[in-house]
Design an enzyme around this catalytic site. Structure first.
Site, PDB file in Angstrom:
ATOM      1  CB  CYS A 138      -0.482 122.883  -8.872  1.00 47.96           C
ATOM      2  SG  CYS A 138      -0.849 124.465  -9.676  1.00 47.96           S
ATOM      3  CB  ALA A 139      -1.609 117.739  -7.234  1.00 46.36           C
TER       4      ALA A 139
END
Length: 374
Positions: A138-139
């Protein structure tokens, strides 16, 4: 300075509602000893609807890792071109103007990377640099933006295309029944997003002025994959939602380094990993909950779409509009545990709001401190 232009976002036509998700959990795991807890946790996500690359009946089957990866590549190649075309058009550039492509994804695998396919098939120059990023989860949305900004600083005047392709439903594992896996089954959705970072300073959007990465020590096993013959098995530690207490200071440090106050910015584009993350970060940054309205809208309407979240939240900010010079923060969180953050000022003409969009925006902002008003 480079400008992050308006993103394009696509979600599949297949959907599953919160009610359908809860009914599935009851049907598939009737004897699970922690089913009431799982149902309550899924309800607490606030995810009203998610979009899936395949119908739910097909999603629930598991034809094997090989077959799923073929689906990933096939659907990516079908869907990416239109999203890229929209992103290029919004940035007022063509494929020939792009000097590098950053491709982020954690839900499938291809070698050569899909950047090579894009260069061959979508009209990009053969000397276009390829920057595939596959392991930041997700980063990676924030990472893609920061690496694009880095490229534009290293090669002034360059333009970088970022593509985030996440088919989280292809990682569904029917035999994983721990609480973290069952929660994930009710949280994640599928999407493709793309955006251009213009290093020539042209275009409208978020003019990037500073970026940072921060890794929380000794949390490497909190968000991870176990890679098995059946594919990617997502593992989520119960301590993850509490990480904002250690990540918020990193956001303050980034803002302070630019002589800004992270608690008094005009807009916030935050990865919507779940409602508690947004609630906690709001508290630690000392900003009102409405400051994260775009991230919450993404979570409600699409679920957690991994690296694509920050692009969808940013797209919603474009729809609402901001005045020239508004100051903001963009942050993505993921495995590591890693935070990828950016500061920027808004470069755009004043928006003209119409219809429901105007009513919604004015209603949301009625009780927001002046520092957060667009």
């Amino acid at each position: 300075m480079s400008v992050l232009c308006r993103p394009a976002v696509w979600v599949p036509e297949n959907t599953i509602s919160m009610e359908e998700t809860l009914a599935l959990a009851r049907r598939l795991h009737p004897d699970h000893p922690k089913l009431p807890l799982v149902l309550r946790m899924i309800e607490n996500t606030g995810v009203a609807k998610r979009h899936l690359i395949q119908p739910i009946a097909t999603t629930l089957s598991h034809p094997g890792f090989e077959a799923r990866n073929r689906i990933y590549i096939r659907e990516a190649q079908i869907r990416i071109p239109d999203v890229v075309k929209q992103a290029l058009s919004s940035a007022e550039v063509t494929a020939r103007d792009i000097d590098a492509i950053v491709f982020v994804s954690c839900t499938g695998f291809a070698m050569p990377p899909l950047t090579a396919w894009m260069i061959n098939e979508l009209g990009f120059r053969s000397d276009t640099r390829q920057i595939p990023i596959a392991q930041l989860g997700c980063a990676a949305g924030g990472t893609g933006i920061n690496r694009a900004h880095d490229f534009c600083r290293a090669y002034p005047g360059s333009n970088v295309l970022i593509v985030a392709c996440e088919f989280c439903s292809l990682c569904y594992q029917p035999d994983d029944n721990d609480v973290g896996s069952l929660l994930s089954d009710g949280l994640f959705g599928d999407a493709i997003a793309a955006a251009v970072v213009r290093g020539d300073g042209g275009g409208s959007g978020m003019r990037l002025v500073r970026s940072a990465s921060h890794l929380v020590p000794d949390t490497a096993d909190w968000i991870r994959y176990e890679v098995k013959a059946t594919g990617f098995h997502f593992r989520l530690d119960r301590r993850v939602p509490g990480t904002m207490s250690v990540l918020a200071p990193a956001l303050h440090d980034l803002a302070n380094a630019h002589n800004w106050d992270a608690s008094r910015l005009d807009f916030y584009i935050i990865h919507a990993g779940g409602p508690r993350i947004l609630d906690d970060l709001s508290r630690y940054l000392m900003v009102p909950s409405v400051a994260f309205r775009h991230s919450r809208a993404t979570l409600t309407e699409y679920g957690n779409i991994a690296s694509a979240v920050v692009f969808d939240a940013l797209r919603r900010q474009f729809d609402e509009g901001l005045p020239e010079g508004a100051r903001g923060l963009l942050a993505g969180f993921g495995p590591g545990i890693t935070a990828e953050t950016s500061l920027g000022t808004w470069s755009a003409p004043d928006p003209i709001r119409v219809g429901r969009q105007a009513e919604s925006a004015d209603g949301l902002l009625a009780n927001v401190p002046p520092a957060l008003h667009p």
